[in-house]
Enzyme design. Structure first.
Site, short mmCIF file in Angstrom:
data_model
loop_
_atom_site.label_atom_id
_atom_site.label_comp_id
_atom_site.label_asym_id
_atom_site.label_seq_id
_atom_site.Cartn_x
_atom_site.Cartn_y
_atom_site.Cartn_z
N GLU A 1 0.75 -1.26 -0.11
CA GLU A 1 0.06 0.11 -0.26
C GLU A 1 0.75 1.10 0.14
OE1 GLU A 1 -3.07 0.06 -1.15
OE2 GLU A 1 -3.76 -1.06 0.53
N SER B 1 -25.45 9.39 -15.12
CA SER B 1 -25.54 7.93 -14.03
C SER B 1 -26.62 7.86 -13.18
CB SER B 1 -24.08 8.25 -13.17
OG SER B 1 -24.37 7.74 -11.74
N GLY C 1 -15.87 6.84 -3.71
CA GLY C 1 -14.75 7.29 -2.85
C GLY C 1 -14.57 6.59 -1.66
N GLY D 1 -12.36 3.79 -1.61
CA GLY D 1 -11.05 2.82 -1.53
C GLY D 1 -11.08 1.72 -2.42
N SER E 1 -13.62 3.03 -7.45
CA SER E 1 -14.62 3.31 -8.49
C SER E 1 -14.20 4.22 -9.46
CB SER E 1 -15.72 3.96 -7.78
OG SER E 1 -15.39 5.10 -7.06
N SER E 2 -13.26 5.30 -9.21
CA SER E 2 -12.88 5.97 -10.41
C SER E 2 -11.84 5.03 -11.56
CB SER E 2 -11.95 7.35 -9.88
OG SER E 2 -10.89 6.80 -9.25
N GLU F 1 -6.24 10.34 -14.87
CA GLU F 1 -6.41 10.66 -13.36
C GLU F 1 -5.11 11.61 -12.84
OE1 GLU F 1 -7.62 7.45 -11.13
OE2 GLU F 1 -7.97 8.81 -9.64
N ASP G 1 -4.25 0.87 -9.37
CA ASP G 1 -5.69 0.59 -9.27
C ASP G 1 -6.17 0.29 -10.71
OD1 ASP G 1 -5.51 1.40 -6.95
OD2 ASP G 1 -6.67 3.44 -6.99
C1 GLA Z 1 -4.98 5.22 -4.39
C2 GLA Z 1 -4.28 5.02 -5.50
C3 GLA Z 1 -3.30 4.05 -5.85
C4 GLA Z 1 -2.51 3.68 -4.48
C5 GLA Z 1 -3.30 3.57 -3.56
C6 GLA Z 1 -2.58 3.40 -2.04
O1 GLA Z 1 -5.84 4.00 -4.42
O2 GLA Z 1 -5.00 5.62 -6.57
O3 GLA Z 1 -2.48 4.45 -6.96
O4 GLA Z 1 -1.41 4.77 -4.43
O5 GLA Z 1 -4.11 4.69 -3.27
O6 GLA Z 1 -1.74 2.19 -2.34
#
Ligand code: GLA
Length: 385
Positions: free
Chosen positions: A31, A65, A120, A122, A125-126, A158, A170
């Site tokens: 992470e 949406s 939003g 974690g 979704s984006s 992004e 992501d």
């Molecule tokens: C978000 C970011 C990722 C990564 C995580 C943390 O999800 O989009 O690129 O940095 O936080 O691991």
């Protein structure tokens, strides 16, 4: 679905002709190190954005949406970032980037999306939305991109269009995901390997804190800046490093002296030890060593809480509640500052686990969490009906 088709027809006055889905992701471990050239181990999960699409005869690109009232419409020749388009900017951004790269797109699309990925929180979704739109554009206009190219463009949108300095994790996790496998991704050179998720009777559970995240973007960018500042200082001594994750933990004493700053040292210590945990986790997965896997997940959370300081009351509380309710391990996932955690739970004991975790979490925060088991699935798809 029927209902979605009805909304589409009411919105656009025509029938949809195409349907696509794109999943969410969890990160198992690794992470906040994708933007430090580290190794990460995410997987796509069974929560989806669904899109219905029809082609238009003019140059309008339209997004609607089910979560919002308004239809966002723009001409393909006028797609510069504008904050007023809010969530639809991700969709416009993909087309903006394609056109900037020289791809000819003359006629637009009607797009209606619906999602069961919490916004939003974690679960990305984006990134899922960006990849979905990239996937749709690739399919409709027949550009012939592979999934890696689609993911890279999503990251660029992004970073450069929406202004979040996120790494590639992501988008890559969602684009390249496969059923029952996680992605061992080298974020330095964007190479990857799929690793079997061999967890026996244990399943991954998502623990959604339901705490709205407001500061995420500024706090996230603050961490990125702290890492960049540390890297600059460390490069003066370690001439051949490119990223923080090129360093190993046997150098930590030396690094502490070089940085001479407690906060920066803690950030760097997290990055280095987290990167090492990813390698250890991959070994433990291959050997089916669940005890080791659990220990590494717990250690990852501790490091994110104490050294990287991105957890906060809600994530810490839900992780503690999960552990007290017999999860064998639990940690935050994604950017942190609220959002979601994950837990490894014996599938047969899930109902009890859910009830107890929710109760403990509510007692401390007054918020009802959402807790659900997830499957590990493959990336974006066209649904042929
Ligand atoms: C978000 C970011 C990722 C990564 C995580 C943390 O999800 O989009 O690129 O940095 O936080 O691991």
């Amino acid at each position: 679905m029927e209902n979605l088709e009805k909304i589409f027809e009411e919105t656009y006055n025509t029938k949809p002709t195409l349907k696509y889905i794109s999943p969410a992701r969890i990160n198992l471990i690794g992470e906040h190190i994708d933007y430090n050239g580290g190794m990460v181990l995410p997987a796509a999960i069974s929560r989806y954005i669904t899109a219905l699409v029809s082609k238009r005869d003019d140059d309008l690109l339209c997004f609607k949406s089910t979560a919002f009232e308004k239809v966002e419409k723009r001409h393909l020749s006028d797609l510069k970032f504008n904050p007023k388009y809010d969530w639809a900017n991700y969709g416009f951004g993909i087309f903006y980037m394609l056109i900037k790269e020289g791809y000819r797109i003359e006629k637009g699309l009607n797009i209606l999306i619906t999602s069961n990925i919490p916004l939003g929180s974690g679960l990305s979704s984006s990134a899922s939305f960006l990849n979905l739109i990239g996937f749709i554009a690739n399919d409709v206009y027949e550009f012939g991109f592979d999934m890696k190219t689609i993911a890279s463009r999503s990251v660029e949108v992004e970073n450069k269009y929406c202004g979040l300095k996120c790494g590639i994790m992501d988008e890559a996790a969602i684009a390249l995901g496969e059923k029952d496998k996680c992605l061992l991704l080298n974020c330095d050179n964007f190479t990857y390997k799929l690793v079997n998720l061999n967890l026996g009777k244990y399943k991954f559970v998502v623990l959604q804190t339901n705490k709205p995240r407001k500061l995420t973007e500024s706090k996230y960018n603050e961490r990125v800046d702290e890492c960049q500042k540390s890297l600059k200082l460390l490069k003066e001594v370690y001439k051949d490093i490119h990223n923080l994750c090129d360093l190993r933990s046997d150098k930590l004493d030396e690094i502490k002296e070089i940085l001479n700053d407690d906060i920066l040292f803690k950030r760097v210590r997290h990055c280095i030890t987290e990167n090492e945990r990813v390698y250890a986790f991959k070994d433990a997965l291959e050997k089916g060593n669940i005890t080791k896997i659990a220990t590494l997940l717990d250690l990852s959370h501790k490091s994110l809480k104490e050294d990287y300081e991105v957890t906060g009351l809600h994530l810490d509380t839900i992780v503690e509640a999960a552990k007290a309710s017999k999860a064998i391990a639990s940690r935050m996932t994604g950017a942190g500052f609220g959002g979601c955690a994950i837990a490894l739970v014996d599938e047969d004991k899930f109902d009890k686990f859910k009830e107890k975790t929710a109760k403990l979490y509510f007692e401390k925060t007054n918020i009802i969490p959402d807790i659900y088991m997830v499957d590990i699935v493959s990336g974006p798809k066209k649904i042929e009906e």
